[in-house]
Design an enzyme around this catalytic site. Structure first.
Site, PDB file in Angstrom:
ATOM      1  N   GLU A  53       5.434  -3.412   0.027  1.00 52.57           N
ATOM      2  CA  GLU A  53       6.111  -3.714  -1.351  1.00 52.57           C
ATOM      3  C   GLU A  53       4.237  -3.616  -2.371  1.00 52.57           C
ATOM      4  O   GLU A  53       3.709  -3.375  -3.430  1.00 52.57           O
ATOM      5  CB  GLU A  53       6.690  -4.394  -2.160  1.00 52.57           C
ATOM      6  CG  GLU A  53       8.476  -4.024  -1.190  1.00 52.57           C
ATOM      7  CD  GLU A  53       9.135  -2.138  -1.704  1.00 52.57           C
ATOM      8  OE1 GLU A  53       8.253  -1.533  -2.760  1.00 52.57           O
ATOM      9  OE2 GLU A  53       9.593  -2.000  -1.183  1.00 52.57           O
ATOM     10  N   TYR A 139      11.492  -4.195 -10.038  1.00 50.30           N
ATOM     11  CA  TYR A 139      11.216  -3.424  -9.003  1.00 50.30           C
ATOM     12  C   TYR A 139      10.862  -4.150  -8.259  1.00 50.30           C
ATOM     13  O   TYR A 139      11.718  -4.109  -6.626  1.00 50.30           O
ATOM     14  CB  TYR A 139       9.714  -2.479  -9.271  1.00 50.30           C
ATOM     15  CG  TYR A 139       9.580  -1.594  -7.824  1.00 50.30           C
ATOM     16  CD1 TYR A 139      11.213  -1.056  -7.928  1.00 50.30           C
ATOM     17  CD2 TYR A 139       8.971  -2.220  -6.995  1.00 50.30           C
ATOM     18  CE1 TYR A 139      10.735  -0.184  -6.581  1.00 50.30           C
ATOM     19  CE2 TYR A 139       9.147  -1.544  -5.852  1.00 50.30           C
ATOM     20  CZ  TYR A 139       9.673  -0.529  -5.014  1.00 50.30           C
ATOM     21  OH  TYR A 139       9.739  -0.074  -4.242  1.00 50.30           O
ATOM     22  N   ASP A 157      11.306   2.031  -9.754  1.00 54.28           N
ATOM     23  CA  ASP A 157       9.871   2.734  -9.520  1.00 54.28           C
ATOM     24  C   ASP A 157       9.283   3.257 -10.631  1.00 54.28           C
ATOM     25  O   ASP A 157      10.920   3.694 -11.004  1.00 54.28           O
ATOM     26  CB  ASP A 157       8.962   2.142  -8.629  1.00 54.28           C
ATOM     27  CG  ASP A 157       9.176   2.892  -7.647  1.00 54.28           C
ATOM     28  OD1 ASP A 157      10.050   3.883  -8.123  1.00 54.28           O
ATOM     29  OD2 ASP A 157       8.691   3.170  -7.008  1.00 54.28           O
TER      30      ASP A 157
END
Ligand code: SF4
Length: 240
Positions: A53, A139, A157
């Protein structure tokens, strides 16, 4: 006369429950047939999910695929990062840019694993606890909670915000604070009932934003959710 508090809040778009259910069903069915086989989708390891991520925040998927594997070879666990000198972590991040991500990962690893001395220490599963860690925003907290722990957590996002706006709230300006809040509200209100289904739902939302409902072109003609989308048009169109 005093105003009631609710009047001062931005109006949240109402999401029709039946439309949300239909959207979720179509989206997940499409994902099962069309999802890209990406390495971070084969794991539920919270550290590995976190690395992916962080890398994906500013770097293209094709580039991350290679660098992700290399980074995990050098640092197989969060404790390995926590034990390493900052310069080694930076060197492993070389070429990916936005080095604040690597610095924060190192800080986080030191904090969670006590400088690598607690090799079994794990990232928390609760998005609120995750957000208290260095470099973890709303997020990323949602992504780790959902993708590693299969928690029923929302994530938004830029790709997801664009899809949700087009499908459910075409008039909302997602660049404003109130618009961004509304999109989070929509994301939370359309989550499936279980954490497992939420894993697929969240991956599918991101995949739709990356492959079909892109920033440049909305490929409505081949979109699996066009029958419930408030911005659907016949065929493809350059996005406004
Ligand atoms: S129908 Fe078009 S605008 Fe709506 S989600 Fe699909 S690609 Fe995006």
């Amino acid at each position: 006369m005093t105003r009631s508090r609710s009047r001062t809040r931005p109006t949240e778009p109402r999401v029709d429950a039946a439309a949300a259910r239909a959207f979720g069903r179509k989206l997940r069915a499409w994902y099962r047939r069309n999802a890209r086989d990406l390495p971070w989708r084969r794991t539920r390891d919270a550290y590995e999910i976190l690395v992916s991520e962080l890398m994906l925040q500013q770097t293209q998927v094709s580039r991350v695929v290679t660098r992700y594997g290399e980074f995990l070879e050098r640092f197989p666990t969060l404790a390995d990062v926590g034990r390493a000198r900052p310069a080694r972590v930076m060197a492993a991040w070389e070429g990916l840019g936005y080095y604040a991500r690597a610095r924060n990962l190192h800080k986080l690893a030191r904090q969670v694993t006590a400088g690598g001395q607690s090799p079994d220490a794990e990232l928390p599963a609760d998005p609120v606890e995750l957000r208290a860690l260095p470099g973890i925003g709303a997020y990323t907290a949602g992504a780790v909670a959902s993708f590693a722990y299969e928690r029923r957590a929302a994530l938004v996002d830029t790709n997801v915000a664009r899809v949700l706006k087009r499908v459910f709230a075409p008039t909302v300006n997602i660049k404003t604070t109130s618009g961004a809040r509304m999109v989070w509200h929509i994301a939370e209100s359309i989550l499936p009932r279980t954490g497992r289904a939420t894993w697929t739902h969240n991956q599918a939302l991101m995949e739709l934003g990356a492959l079909v409902c892109t920033a440049r072109v909305a490929h409505c003609g081949r979109c699996p959710v066009r029958s419930v989308c408030r911005s659907a048009k016949p065929g493809d169109r350059v996005a406004p």
